[in-house]
Design an enzyme around this catalytic site. Structure first.
Site, mmCIF file in Angstrom:
data_model
loop_
_atom_site.group_PDB
_atom_site.id
_atom_site.type_symbol
_atom_site.label_atom_id
_atom_site.label_comp_id
_atom_site.label_asym_id
_atom_site.label_seq_id
_atom_site.Cartn_x
_atom_site.Cartn_y
_atom_site.Cartn_z
ATOM 1 N N ASP A 16 86.995 9.535 -102.733
ATOM 2 C CA ASP A 16 86.637 9.084 -101.958
ATOM 3 C C ASP A 16 85.340 7.864 -101.264
ATOM 4 O OD1 ASP A 16 86.996 9.294 -99.163
ATOM 5 O OD2 ASP A 16 85.360 11.159 -98.286
ATOM 6 N N GLY A 17 85.577 7.545 -100.174
ATOM 7 C CA GLY A 17 85.028 6.301 -99.997
ATOM 8 C C GLY A 17 85.266 5.139 -100.257
ATOM 9 N N ASN A 18 86.201 3.989 -101.116
ATOM 10 C CA ASN A 18 86.706 2.966 -100.839
ATOM 11 C C ASN A 18 86.351 2.277 -99.935
ATOM 12 O OD1 ASN A 18 87.193 4.451 -103.265
ATOM 13 N ND2 ASN A 18 89.520 3.672 -102.672
ATOM 14 N N ARG A 20 84.836 2.596 -96.640
ATOM 15 C CA ARG A 20 83.819 2.750 -96.490
ATOM 16 C C ARG A 20 82.893 1.528 -97.504
ATOM 17 N NH1 ARG A 20 82.535 8.245 -96.270
ATOM 18 N NH2 ARG A 20 84.215 8.305 -97.017
ATOM 19 N N TRP A 21 82.896 1.784 -99.009
ATOM 20 C CA TRP A 21 82.523 0.515 -100.279
ATOM 21 C C TRP A 21 82.738 -1.145 -99.050
ATOM 22 C CZ3 TRP A 21 83.575 -2.789 -103.131
ATOM 23 C CH2 TRP A 21 82.955 -3.039 -103.773
ATOM 24 N N ARG A 29 89.470 -2.891 -97.278
ATOM 25 C CA ARG A 29 89.561 -1.805 -97.366
ATOM 26 C C ARG A 29 90.477 -2.006 -98.469
ATOM 27 N NH1 ARG A 29 89.375 2.287 -94.419
ATOM 28 N NH2 ARG A 29 90.762 3.512 -95.871
ATOM 29 N N HIS A 33 89.708 -0.031 -102.716
ATOM 30 C CA HIS A 33 90.660 0.122 -104.191
ATOM 31 C C HIS A 33 90.705 0.339 -104.746
ATOM 32 C CE1 HIS A 33 92.176 2.827 -100.683
ATOM 33 N NE2 HIS A 33 92.429 2.487 -99.952
ATOM 34 N N ASN A 64 97.994 10.260 -97.008
ATOM 35 C CA ASN A 64 98.070 8.653 -96.752
ATOM 36 C C ASN A 64 98.819 7.986 -96.533
ATOM 37 O OD1 ASN A 64 95.534 9.338 -99.710
ATOM 38 N ND2 ASN A 64 94.950 8.725 -97.715
ATOM 39 N N ARG A 190 84.620 18.025 -97.794
ATOM 40 C CA ARG A 190 85.741 18.653 -97.639
ATOM 41 C C ARG A 190 86.866 19.354 -98.650
ATOM 42 N NH1 ARG A 190 85.026 15.257 -93.365
ATOM 43 N NH2 ARG A 190 86.146 13.868 -94.561
ATOM 44 N N SER A 192 90.170 18.969 -98.198
ATOM 45 C CA SER A 192 90.826 17.673 -97.461
ATOM 46 C C SER A 192 92.641 18.016 -98.734
ATOM 47 C CB SER A 192 90.848 16.100 -98.436
ATOM 48 O OG SER A 192 89.725 15.667 -97.277
HETATM 49 C C1 FPP Z 1 89.494 7.378 -100.631
HETATM 50 O O1 FPP Z 1 89.206 6.157 -99.988
HETATM 51 C C2 FPP Z 1 90.862 6.810 -101.931
HETATM 52 C C3 FPP Z 1 92.259 7.100 -101.321
HETATM 53 C C4 FPP Z 1 92.937 7.043 -100.678
HETATM 54 C C5 FPP Z 1 92.823 6.185 -103.125
HETATM 55 C C6 FPP Z 1 91.958 6.216 -104.000
HETATM 56 C C7 FPP Z 1 92.583 5.086 -105.059
HETATM 57 C C8 FPP Z 1 91.964 4.733 -106.221
HETATM 58 C C9 FPP Z 1 90.877 4.892 -106.444
HETATM 59 C C10 FPP Z 1 92.462 2.986 -106.998
HETATM 60 C C11 FPP Z 1 93.687 2.836 -107.583
HETATM 61 C C12 FPP Z 1 93.857 5.036 -107.794
HETATM 62 C C13 FPP Z 1 93.901 4.934 -109.757
HETATM 63 C C14 FPP Z 1 94.270 6.047 -110.245
HETATM 64 C C15 FPP Z 1 94.489 3.468 -110.707
HETATM 65 P P1 FPP Z 1 89.517 6.136 -98.036
HETATM 66 O O2 FPP Z 1 89.996 5.074 -98.038
HETATM 67 O O3 FPP Z 1 89.589 7.299 -97.883
HETATM 68 O O4 FPP Z 1 88.267 5.421 -98.246
HETATM 69 P P2 FPP Z 1 86.528 5.624 -96.415
HETATM 70 O O5 FPP Z 1 87.115 7.015 -96.328
HETATM 71 O O6 FPP Z 1 85.559 5.443 -97.000
HETATM 72 O O7 FPP Z 1 87.693 5.430 -95.984
#
Ligand code: FPP
Length: 236
Positions: A16-18, A20-21, A29, A33, A64, A190, A192
């Protein structure tokens, strides 16, 4: 009861947190990822080093699909790119790839490369990497209940034969041990809709960092925390 410094047989991670990063770094965004895909490699390497036989990553949830179309297709492209470019690495590292979730909902091109990589890596045996894709635990449990109801209807099973073992055998994870350790990044507490049945006895470790900042050392620290909890249980 697990032994003192036991290594978990199965680690599951909610990455989680891509988003926000990316926001913190002033980036779109999708760059979050992309950076997150690098952390996937770190997690695999760390599990290999410790000798963890199963690693499951929550890469795309049923929910998603409701994200903007551009983000969904960026995630699918990223997954395809990961599978294509990492195939050599997966082979070299002796990683077997498997997937859970409603794979039939993925785009045809993603399904194709996923099936190819699963087939090519099927005999690898140092670690099994399970990608949860279009995965939702309630959906998985509902599908298992439906299969069992049909089995009762057609006489395969008597209702009295429905045990927890039979139920587990109808889940996507039928041949995968339950996770011992569940890690979630970005400080959120969570579950989720992730592996609800399978995490019944898992230890949870919440890591404050966002997923793109997750490194091997963070996984080692989570395992150390897991071992400490077992050590406490052992002493009571
Ligand atoms: C949650 O961050 C992350 C995801 C919904 C996707 C996970 C995908 C990857 C790490 C990339 C590729 C994966 C592979 C296996 C190559 P978020 O977008 O919900 O972050 P946020 O809560 O900060 O908005």
């Amino acid at each position: 009861m697990k032994s003192f410094h036991s290594i978990p047989k199965h680690i599951a991670i909610i990455m989680d947190g891509n988003g926000r990063w990316a926001k913190t770094h002033g980036l779109p965004r999708v760059q979050g990822h992309r950076a997150g895909a690098e952390s996937v490699r770190e997690a695999i390497d760390a599990c290999k080093e410790l000798g963890v036989p199963y690693l499951t990553l929550y890469a795309f949830s049923s929910e998603n699909w409701s994200r903007p179309e551009a983000e969904v297709s960026a995630l699918m492209s990223l997954l395809e790119k990961f599978l294509k470019t990492k195939l050599d690495d997966l082979m070299k590292q002796n990683v077997r790839l498997q997937a859970i979730g409603q794979i039939e909902r993925l785009p045809a091109s993603t399904r194709k490369i996923l099936a190819d990589v699963m087939e090519l890596t099927a005999n690898n045996d140092s670690i099994t990497l399970v990608l949860a894709l279009s995965y939702g635990s309630r959906e998985e449990i509902t599908a298992a209940a439906r299969k069992i109801a049909k089995g009762v209807q057609d006489g395969t099973w008597h209702p009295d034969e429905i045990t927890t073992e039979l139920f587990a055998s109808q889940l996507d994870t039928a041949h995968i041990p339950d996770p011992d350790l569940l890690i979630r990044t970005s400080g959120e507490m969570r579950v989720s809709n992730f592996l609800l049945w399978q995490i019944s006895y898992a230890e949870m470790v919440i890591v404050d960092k966002c997923w793109p900042d997750f490194r091997q050392g963070d996984l080692f620290a989570a395992v150390a925390e897991y071992q400490k909890r077992h050590r406490r249980f052992g002493s009571v």
